[in-house]
Each structure stands twice: as structure tokens, then as C-alpha cells.
Write a protein that holds these residues in place. Structure first.
Motif, PDB file in Angstrom:
ATOM      1  N   GLY A   1       0.811  -1.203   0.000  1.00  7.22           N
ATOM      2  CA  GLY A   1       0.000   0.000   0.000  1.00  7.22           C
ATOM      3  C   GLY A   1       0.850   1.261   0.000  1.00  7.22           C
ATOM      4  N   CYS A   2       0.317   2.299  -0.592  1.00  8.40           N
ATOM      5  CA  CYS A   2       1.005   3.594  -0.609  1.00  8.40           C
ATOM      6  C   CYS A   2       0.430   4.463   0.489  1.00  8.40           C
ATOM      7  CB  CYS A   2       0.804   4.300  -1.955  1.00  8.40           C
ATOM      8  SG  CYS A   2       1.606   3.448  -3.302  1.00  8.40           S
ATOM      9  N   ASP A   3       1.309   4.943   1.359  1.00  7.98           N
ATOM     10  CA  ASP A   3       0.814   5.878   2.359  1.00  7.98           C
ATOM     11  C   ASP A   3       1.026   7.313   1.880  1.00  7.98           C
ATOM     12  OD1 ASP A   3       3.517   6.082   2.603  1.00  7.98           O
ATOM     13  OD2 ASP A   3       3.620   5.578   4.732  1.00  7.98           O
ATOM     14  N   ALA A   4       0.608   8.266   2.671  1.00 13.22           N
ATOM     15  CA  ALA A   4       0.633   9.676   2.267  1.00 13.22           C
ATOM     16  C   ALA A   4       2.051  10.174   2.022  1.00 13.22           C
ATOM     17  CB  ALA A   4      -0.055  10.536   3.319  1.00 13.22           C
ATOM     18  N   SER A   5       3.041   9.662   2.758  1.00 19.96           N
ATOM     19  CA  SER A   5       4.413  10.138   2.597  1.00 19.96           C
ATOM     20  C   SER A   5       4.997   9.725   1.249  1.00 19.96           C
ATOM     21  CB  SER A   5       5.291   9.628   3.737  1.00 19.96           C
ATOM     22  OG  SER A   5       5.372   8.213   3.696  1.00 19.96           O
ATOM     23  N   ASP A   6       4.535   8.632   0.669  1.00 21.51           N
ATOM     24  CA  ASP A   6       5.025   8.212  -0.645  1.00 21.51           C
ATOM     25  C   ASP A   6       4.520   9.131  -1.753  1.00 21.51           C
ATOM     26  OD1 ASP A   6       6.364   6.111   0.484  1.00 21.51           O
ATOM     27  OD2 ASP A   6       4.767   4.647   0.089  1.00 21.51           O
ATOM     28  N   ARG A   7       3.345   9.680  -1.583  1.00 25.32           N
ATOM     29  CA  ARG A   7       2.745  10.515  -2.623  1.00 25.32           C
ATOM     30  C   ARG A   7       3.018  12.003  -2.433  1.00 25.32           C
ATOM     31  NH1 ARG A   7      -3.203   8.847  -2.247  1.00 25.32           N
ATOM     32  NH2 ARG A   7      -2.551   8.577  -0.109  1.00 25.32           N
ATOM     33  N   SER A   8       3.458  12.430  -1.266  1.00 21.02           N
ATOM     34  CA  SER A   8       3.581  13.859  -0.995  1.00 21.02           C
ATOM     35  C   SER A   8       4.717  14.506  -1.776  1.00 21.02           C
ATOM     36  CB  SER A   8       3.764  14.111   0.500  1.00 21.02           C
ATOM     37  OG  SER A   8       4.994  13.555   0.939  1.00 21.02           O
ATOM     38  N   LEU A   9       5.808  13.817  -2.004  1.00 23.11           N
ATOM     39  CA  LEU A   9       6.929  14.422  -2.707  1.00 23.11           C
ATOM     40  C   LEU A   9       6.612  14.724  -4.169  1.00 23.11           C
ATOM     41  CD1 LEU A   9       9.783  15.445  -2.480  1.00 23.11           C
ATOM     42  CD2 LEU A   9      10.603  13.161  -3.013  1.00 23.11           C
ATOM     43  N   PRO A  10       6.067  13.798  -4.947  1.00 28.62           N
ATOM     44  CA  PRO A  10       5.725  14.146  -6.334  1.00 28.62           C
ATOM     45  C   PRO A  10       4.661  15.247  -6.422  1.00 28.62           C
ATOM     46  CG  PRO A  10       5.797  11.778  -6.089  1.00 28.62           C
ATOM     47  CD  PRO A  10       5.904  12.368  -4.705  1.00 28.62           C
TER      48      PRO A  10
ATOM     49  N   THR B   1       4.125  17.618  -4.199  1.00 27.29           N
ATOM     50  CA  THR B   1       4.794  18.855  -3.811  1.00 27.29           C
ATOM     51  C   THR B   1       5.687  19.351  -4.941  1.00 27.29           C
ATOM     52  OG1 THR B   1       4.776  18.152  -1.509  1.00 27.29           O
ATOM     53  CG2 THR B   1       6.294  19.908  -2.087  1.00 27.29           C
ATOM     54  N   GLY B   2       6.377  18.447  -5.598  1.00 32.18           N
ATOM     55  CA  GLY B   2       7.252  18.822  -6.706  1.00 32.18           C
ATOM     56  C   GLY B   2       6.488  19.419  -7.867  1.00 32.18           C
ATOM     57  N   SER B   3       5.370  18.831  -8.216  1.00 33.45           N
ATOM     58  CA  SER B   3       4.581  19.373  -9.324  1.00 33.45           C
ATOM     59  C   SER B   3       3.921  20.689  -8.935  1.00 33.45           C
ATOM     60  CB  SER B   3       3.533  18.366  -9.795  1.00 33.45           C
ATOM     61  OG  SER B   3       2.615  18.082  -8.760  1.00 33.45           O
ATOM     62  N   ALA B   4       3.537  20.832  -7.677  1.00 29.70           N
ATOM     63  CA  ALA B   4       2.966  22.098  -7.215  1.00 29.70           C
ATOM     64  C   ALA B   4       4.024  23.194  -7.253  1.00 29.70           C
ATOM     65  CB  ALA B   4       2.411  21.951  -5.802  1.00 29.70           C
TER      66      ALA B   4
ATOM     67  N   GLY C   1       4.584  24.224 -10.793  1.00 31.69           N
ATOM     68  CA  GLY C   1       3.472  25.068 -11.230  1.00 31.69           C
ATOM     69  C   GLY C   1       3.609  26.488 -10.729  1.00 31.69           C
ATOM     70  N   LEU C   2       4.034  26.640  -9.492  1.00 36.34           N
ATOM     71  CA  LEU C   2       4.243  27.978  -8.939  1.00 36.34           C
ATOM     72  C   LEU C   2       5.376  28.707  -9.658  1.00 36.34           C
ATOM     73  CD1 LEU C   2       3.855  27.339  -5.104  1.00 36.34           C
ATOM     74  CD2 LEU C   2       2.344  28.678  -6.577  1.00 36.34           C
ATOM     75  N   LEU C   3       6.433  28.000  -9.973  1.00 37.85           N
ATOM     76  CA  LEU C   3       7.544  28.617 -10.693  1.00 37.85           C
ATOM     77  C   LEU C   3       7.132  29.048 -12.102  1.00 37.85           C
ATOM     78  CD1 LEU C   3      10.517  26.326  -9.597  1.00 37.85           C
ATOM     79  CD2 LEU C   3      10.077  28.690  -8.925  1.00 37.85           C
ATOM     80  N   VAL C   4       6.362  28.216 -12.775  1.00 34.54           N
ATOM     81  CA  VAL C   4       5.871  28.572 -14.109  1.00 34.54           C
ATOM     82  C   VAL C   4       4.967  29.792 -14.026  1.00 34.54           C
ATOM     83  CG1 VAL C   4       4.378  27.800 -16.003  1.00 34.54           C
ATOM     84  CG2 VAL C   4       6.127  26.275 -15.089  1.00 34.54           C
ATOM     85  N   ALA C   5       4.114  29.852 -13.025  1.00 36.08           N
ATOM     86  CA  ALA C   5       3.222  31.005 -12.848  1.00 36.08           C
ATOM     87  C   ALA C   5       4.022  32.275 -12.568  1.00 36.08           C
ATOM     88  CB  ALA C   5       2.239  30.733 -11.716  1.00 36.08           C
ATOM     89  N   ALA C   6       5.075  32.160 -11.767  1.00 34.29           N
ATOM     90  CA  ALA C   6       5.903  33.327 -11.461  1.00 34.29           C
ATOM     91  C   ALA C   6       6.621  33.836 -12.705  1.00 34.29           C
ATOM     92  CB  ALA C   6       6.911  32.980 -10.375  1.00 34.29           C
ATOM     93  N   VAL C   7       7.161  32.940 -13.504  1.00 29.51           N
ATOM     94  CA  VAL C   7       7.848  33.337 -14.734  1.00 29.51           C
ATOM     95  C   VAL C   7       6.863  33.965 -15.713  1.00 29.51           C
ATOM     96  CG1 VAL C   7       9.049  32.426 -16.771  1.00 29.51           C
ATOM     97  CG2 VAL C   7       9.719  31.678 -14.491  1.00 29.51           C
TER      98      VAL C   7
END
Length: 53
Positions: A2-11, A13-16, A19-25
Motif C-alpha cells: 500500500g502507498c501511504d501519504a508520505s510516498d505521494r507527498s513528494l511528487p 509537492t514537486g509538481s505544485a 506550477g508555482l515557478l511557471v506562474a511566477a515566470v
């Protein structure tokens, strides 16, 4: 197995973060374009010619 929340949080967070960097640029580019357009308009008279001597 099973995948817990810690396994999914990094990807997620990385995509978020990406997205923020693209919006800033994008916002910075839009601001630069707007400033350039404003400067061009303020330096030109009704015929589109500059008022330089």
C-alpha cells in the motif's frame, strides 16, 4: 504494497512547486511586456512618432 501519504507527498509537492515557478515566470514576463508597451505609448504622439528633437 500500500502507498501511504508520505510516498505521494513528494511528487505532488514537486509538481505544485513547478506550477508555482511557471506562474511566477509567466507573471514576470507579462509585467515586462506591459511595461514596455506603456513606455512605447507614452513616448509616441497620435501619429506614432516620437517627440524627440
Amino acid at each position: 504494497m500500500g502507498c501511504d501519504a508520505s510516498d505521494r507527498s513528494l511528487p505532488v509537492t514537486g509538481s505544485a512547486l513547478a506550477g508555482l515557478l511557471v506562474a511566477a515566470v509567466t507573471a514576470t514576463g507579462a509585467e515586462t511586456t506591459a511595461l514596455r508597451a506603456t513606455r512605447r505609448r507614452s513616448g509616441a504622439d497620435e501619429d506614432g512618432e516620437t517627440n524627440a528633437a
